[in-house]
Scaffold this motif. Structure first.
Motif, short mmCIF file in Angstrom:
data_model
loop_
_atom_site.label_atom_id
_atom_site.label_comp_id
_atom_site.label_asym_id
_atom_site.label_seq_id
_atom_site.Cartn_x
_atom_site.Cartn_y
_atom_site.Cartn_z
N CYS A 54 29.83 5.96 13.04
CA CYS A 54 30.17 4.82 13.90
C CYS A 54 29.80 5.13 15.35
O CYS A 54 29.73 6.29 15.76
N HIS A 55 29.54 4.10 16.10
CA HIS A 55 29.11 4.25 17.50
C HIS A 55 30.17 3.68 18.43
O HIS A 55 30.70 2.59 18.19
N GLY A 56 30.46 4.41 19.48
CA GLY A 56 31.45 3.96 20.45
C GLY A 56 30.87 2.96 21.43
O GLY A 56 29.68 2.61 21.37
N THR A 57 31.70 2.49 22.33
CA THR A 57 31.30 1.52 23.36
C THR A 57 31.35 2.23 24.71
O THR A 57 32.35 2.85 25.05
N LYS A 58 30.27 2.12 25.46
CA LYS A 58 30.19 2.82 26.75
C LYS A 58 30.79 1.93 27.85
O LYS A 58 30.43 0.77 28.00
N ILE A 59 31.74 2.49 28.59
CA ILE A 59 32.33 1.80 29.73
C ILE A 59 32.23 2.69 30.96
O ILE A 59 31.72 3.80 30.89
N MET A 60 32.74 2.21 32.09
CA MET A 60 32.56 2.96 33.34
C MET A 60 33.88 3.12 34.10
O MET A 60 34.84 2.36 33.89
N LYS A 61 33.89 4.12 34.92
CA LYS A 61 35.04 4.36 35.80
C LYS A 61 34.51 4.53 37.21
O LYS A 61 33.61 5.33 37.46
N VAL A 62 35.06 3.75 38.13
CA VAL A 62 34.65 3.82 39.54
C VAL A 62 35.74 4.55 40.32
O VAL A 62 36.93 4.22 40.20
N GLY A 63 35.35 5.53 41.10
CA GLY A 63 36.31 6.29 41.88
C GLY A 63 35.73 6.67 43.24
O GLY A 63 34.64 6.23 43.61
N ALA A 64 36.48 7.47 43.97
CA ALA A 64 36.02 7.91 45.30
C ALA A 64 36.40 9.36 45.50
O ALA A 64 37.48 9.81 45.07
N HIS A 65 35.50 10.11 46.17
CA HIS A 65 35.77 11.52 46.49
C HIS A 65 36.36 11.60 47.89
O HIS A 65 35.66 11.35 48.89
N GLU A 66 37.64 11.90 47.97
CA GLU A 66 38.28 11.99 49.29
C GLU A 66 37.67 13.09 50.15
O GLU A 66 37.58 12.98 51.37
N SER A 67 37.20 14.15 49.49
CA SER A 67 36.65 15.28 50.25
C SER A 67 35.18 15.09 50.61
O SER A 67 34.63 15.87 51.39
N ASP A 68 34.56 14.07 50.05
CA ASP A 68 33.14 13.83 50.31
C ASP A 68 33.00 12.46 50.97
O ASP A 68 33.19 11.43 50.34
N GLN A 69 32.69 12.46 52.26
CA GLN A 69 32.65 11.21 53.01
C GLN A 69 31.25 10.86 53.46
O GLN A 69 30.39 11.73 53.60
N ASP A 70 31.01 9.55 53.67
CA ASP A 70 29.70 9.11 54.16
C ASP A 70 29.67 9.17 55.68
O ASP A 70 30.59 9.69 56.32
N ALA A 71 28.62 8.60 56.28
CA ALA A 71 28.44 8.69 57.73
C ALA A 71 29.53 7.97 58.50
O ALA A 71 29.82 8.31 59.66
N THR A 72 30.17 6.98 57.89
CA THR A 72 31.22 6.23 58.57
C THR A 72 32.59 6.86 58.38
O THR A 72 33.59 6.34 58.87
N GLY A 73 32.64 7.95 57.62
CA GLY A 73 33.91 8.61 57.39
C GLY A 73 34.67 8.11 56.18
O GLY A 73 35.79 8.55 55.92
N LYS A 74 34.06 7.18 55.44
CA LYS A 74 34.72 6.66 54.23
C LYS A 74 34.36 7.53 53.03
O LYS A 74 33.26 8.06 52.94
N PRO A 75 35.32 7.70 52.12
CA PRO A 75 35.04 8.51 50.91
C PRO A 75 33.88 7.89 50.12
O PRO A 75 33.81 6.67 49.96
N LYS A 76 33.00 8.76 49.63
CA LYS A 76 31.88 8.28 48.83
C LYS A 76 32.36 7.87 47.44
O LYS A 76 33.16 8.57 46.83
N LYS A 77 31.88 6.72 46.99
CA LYS A 77 32.25 6.24 45.66
C LYS A 77 31.34 6.84 44.60
O LYS A 77 30.21 7.22 44.87
N TYR A 78 31.85 6.89 43.39
CA TYR A 78 31.04 7.38 42.27
C TYR A 78 31.33 6.52 41.04
O TYR A 78 32.38 5.85 40.96
N ILE A 79 30.38 6.50 40.13
CA ILE A 79 30.56 5.78 38.86
C ILE A 79 30.36 6.77 37.73
O ILE A 79 29.35 7.48 37.67
N LYS A 80 31.32 6.87 36.86
CA LYS A 80 31.26 7.76 35.70
C LYS A 80 31.29 6.93 34.43
O LYS A 80 32.12 6.04 34.27
N PHE A 81 30.35 7.21 33.53
CA PHE A 81 30.30 6.49 32.26
C PHE A 81 30.92 7.34 31.15
O PHE A 81 30.71 8.56 31.10
N TYR A 82 31.67 6.70 30.29
CA TYR A 82 32.22 7.42 29.13
C TYR A 82 32.35 6.46 27.95
O TYR A 82 32.22 5.24 28.11
#
Length: 247
Positions: A54-82
């Motif tokens: 059987c095959h699963g269904t791929k979904i995503m999780k959106v989060g942010a790295h508090e320790s990794d910030q962009d030029a404006t000082g906001k945490p960089k977002k990431y998307i993880k698929f599982y």
């Protein structure tokens, strides 16, 4: 089930955003009624597992790295698929609160695995589910019975093909004896044609490479292709007519 929103019974969370749409579409496409989905690790941690194949269904999780910030000082977002699996895709000791509906029937299916049950045993469980109006179990068993029927037809077709192949080999052996091994003409040898090939290729090509001895043999002993052997009487008569036209 009062809550039909896709959710994870292991973590207690309800899927949000695009994941809700993705999982709802997966339920509709596969006929799943149970809206509960878990990861592979969730399943194995709770003494069950996805069924083989059987095959699963791929979904995503959106989060942010508090320790990794962009030029404006906001945490960089990431998307993880599982990948997640619907409860109706699981086997093993499935927790009762994951099942909904008739946990006893679901558990009986999970413990034995539907593939090991006879059609009569599955039908008995289906009758129980119908009596209890358990839509989730009814859908799962009916889908499996449909799949089993398709598999049976596939096996029957494979057996027919093997039988037809065996019959073609017997035709070749009989012709080889009758024609004393003189089956392939000079052009056929030059093109690397083997005598067995003459009984598997189209009649048009076979006439090109067959000896006069084989062409005369085919007039009295029409060559049958796999299609003709497995087909109707009209198809076999057509194959015989082609052989009469060989000379």
């Amino acid at each position: 089930m009062t809550n039909n929103n896709p959710r994870n019974p292991a973590s207690g969370t309800t899927y949000q955003g695009a994941n809700t749409e993705i999982l709802s579409k997966a339920m509709a496409a596969n006929g799943w009624v149970n809206p509960r989905f878990v990861t592979f690790l969730d399943a194995t941690a709770n003494h069950c597992h996805p069924r083989r194949g059987c095959h699963g269904t791929k979904i995503m999780k959106v989060g942010a790295h508090e320790s990794d910030q962009d030029a404006t000082g906001k945490p960089k977002k990431y998307i993880k698929f599982y990948t997640v699996f619907n409860i109706e895709q699981l086997s093993g000791d499935i927790p009762a609160h994951w099942l909904g509906g008739s946990s006893e029937i679901f558990q009986a299916l999970a413990e034995s695995d539907m593939h090991t049950l006879s059609e009569e045993e599955l039908q008995a469980l289906l009758d129980m589910a119908i009596d209890e109006d358990d839509t989730a179990v009814i859908t799962m068993i009916e889908a499996h019975l449909d799949s089993r029927d398709r598999y049976q037809k596939s096996m029957e077709r494979r057996a027919q093909l093997e039988w037809a192949g065996d019959m073609i080999d017997r035709q070749w052996e009989a012709a080889d004896i009758a024609c004393k091994g003189l089956l392939v003409n000079k052009l056929g040898y030059a093109d690397g044609i083997k005598s067995r090939d003459l009984f598997r290729m189209t009649m048009k090509r076979a006439r090109k490479y067959a000896t006069e001895e084989l062409l005369r043999y085919w007039v009295d002993n029409p060559r049958m292709t796999k299609t003709a052997l497995r087909g109707t009487r009209e198809m076999r008569e057509k194959a015989a007519k082609e052989c009469f036209m060989a000379l």
